[in-house]
Design an enzyme around this catalytic site. Structure first.
Site, PDB file in Angstrom:
ATOM      1  N   GLU A   1       0.846  -1.209   0.000  1.00 52.88           N
ATOM      2  CA  GLU A   1       0.000   0.000   0.000  1.00 52.88           C
ATOM      3  C   GLU A   1       0.879   1.256   0.000  1.00 52.88           C
ATOM      4  O   GLU A   1       0.593   2.235  -0.702  1.00 52.88           O
ATOM      5  CB  GLU A   1      -0.915   0.004   1.230  1.00 52.88           C
ATOM      6  CG  GLU A   1      -1.801   1.242   1.269  1.00 52.88           C
ATOM      7  CD  GLU A   1      -2.557   1.403   2.581  1.00 52.88           C
ATOM      8  OE1 GLU A   1      -3.024   0.392   3.140  1.00 52.88           O
ATOM      9  OE2 GLU A   1      -2.672   2.559   3.050  1.00 52.88           O
TER      10      GLU A   1
ATOM     11  N   CYS B   1      -8.180   3.470   8.625  1.00 57.58           N
ATOM     12  CA  CYS B   1      -9.554   3.268   8.187  1.00 57.58           C
ATOM     13  C   CYS B   1     -10.436   2.813   9.341  1.00 57.58           C
ATOM     14  O   CYS B   1      -9.964   2.323  10.366  1.00 57.58           O
ATOM     15  CB  CYS B   1      -9.598   2.306   7.017  1.00 57.58           C
ATOM     16  SG  CYS B   1      -9.644   0.615   7.522  1.00 57.58           S
TER      17      CYS B   1
END
Ligand code: SF4
Length: 329
Positions: A139, A207
């Site tokens: 990521e 998140c």
């Protein structure tokens, strides 16, 4: 806590607390469904750049249906259907896919794409952007490759202290989505202290799923003697769950598959907590419970926890609004 299941016998008792929420997040559900629908729409093979999510069980199941996982697009025949994984990709990979006339389906999690957008926006404002995350994680590599000028990567307050930048540098930060909330807050504080002209999204880049799973494991850690975290070794958010349980003073083990469970871990434990990373399927939790039941008489309870009702739309190439697009070269 609600009693879910009881298995009694001559075995010593074991109370099991299942963390809630645990397991699949909305981004992982979306990524898996994207591959399944792409296979249904286009037929096998469809190529997936990197593991669609960091879980061998999930990838094996998709592989059996015709997905082919590759790290390098050079392995993909020209004109193929190519899916980008939930972790996102650098622009270089998008360009390679376009040059090879692949039909591209982008399963990058919308929350990862939001980090890409944030980094680009801060750069456009003329700020030096610091990416809080672990270099080498896919990521992070994707985010680094989505901006025009290099980002500075830090993984600790010590990294911030070592930065060779004047104190009056206008700074912004973005973060990897799966970090420890507590550790990240400390790093953000270190950035703000060194560079007073700092802007950033507090911890909101981490998140919702990561935050909820971390909070759940923190809570069950208060009640258990051992925490088992179902998740892959290369799963960032699963590794953070292990660390958080340990930070709470409870031994914790990562369990990639039920076969990795060692009964010796249960020695001296009357209560065990089980959670699962955002890419770990419930079936592995069920298999782990079966393994535990081979050795102990289980009483299984589920933590009440936060109820998640977040879903993400499928990529536009897959949900019927559009067929797989071909980027202009
Ligand atoms: Fe998206 Fe969060 Fe799931 Fe990662 S863990 S795929 S950022 S919802």
């Amino acid at each position: 806590m609600q009693a879910e299941r009881e298995t009694m016998g001559a075995k010593p008792p074991l109370r099991v607390l299942l963390a809630n929420p645990r397991g699949f997040c909305a981004g992982v559900e979306r990524a898996i469904e994207t591959v399944e629908r792409a296979l249904a729409q286009h037929g096998a093979p469809v190529y997936v750049r990197h593991e669609i999510v960091h879980n061998a069980r999930v990838c094996d199941a998709l592989r059996a249906k015709g997905a082919v996982f590759v790290e390098d697009l050079a392995e993909v025949p020209a004109g193929s259907v190519v899916i980008f994984s939930a972790h996102g990709v650098p622009r270089r990979v998008e360009e390679e896919a376009a040059a090879a006339h692949h039909a591209i389906i982008d399963a990058t999690c919308p929350l990862v794409a939001k980090v890409h957008g944030g980094a680009r926006r801060y750069q456009a404002e003329g700020r030096t952007v610091i990416l809080i995350g672990h270099r080498g994680h896919v990521e992070v590599e994707g985010t680094l490759g989505q901006v025009d000028t290099p980002l500075t990567v830090v993984a600790s307050a010590a990294d911030v202290a070592a930065l060779e930048m004047p104190a009056d540098t206008p700074v912004a930060y973005v973060t990897q989505t799966t970090l420890s909330v507590t550790d990240t807050q400390g790093i953000i504080e270190a950035i703000r202290t060194r560079f007073p002209d700092t802007v950033g999204p507090e911890t909101r880049d981490i998140c919702y799923a990561t935050q909820n799973r971390q909070q759940a494991v923190r809570e069950i850690a208060e009640e258990v003697d051992l925490v088992l975290v179902v998740g892959a070794r290369n799963s960032s958010n699963s590794n953070r769950l292990v660390e958080i349980a340990e930070d709470e003073g409870v031994p914790a083990r990562l369990v990639p598959a039920a076969t990795d469970f060692d009964p010796a871990w249960l020695e001296g434990s009357a209560t065990v907590g089980i959670t699962a990373g955002a890419s770990a399927p419930q079936v592995i939790v069920d298999e782990l419970l079966e393994r535990l039941a081979e050795h102990r008489a289980l009483t299984v309870e589920a933590q009440k926890g936060v109820r998640e009702n977040i879903t993400f739309k499928l990529p536009r190439e897959i949900d019927g609004r559009d067929r797989a697009r071909r980027l202009a070269v």
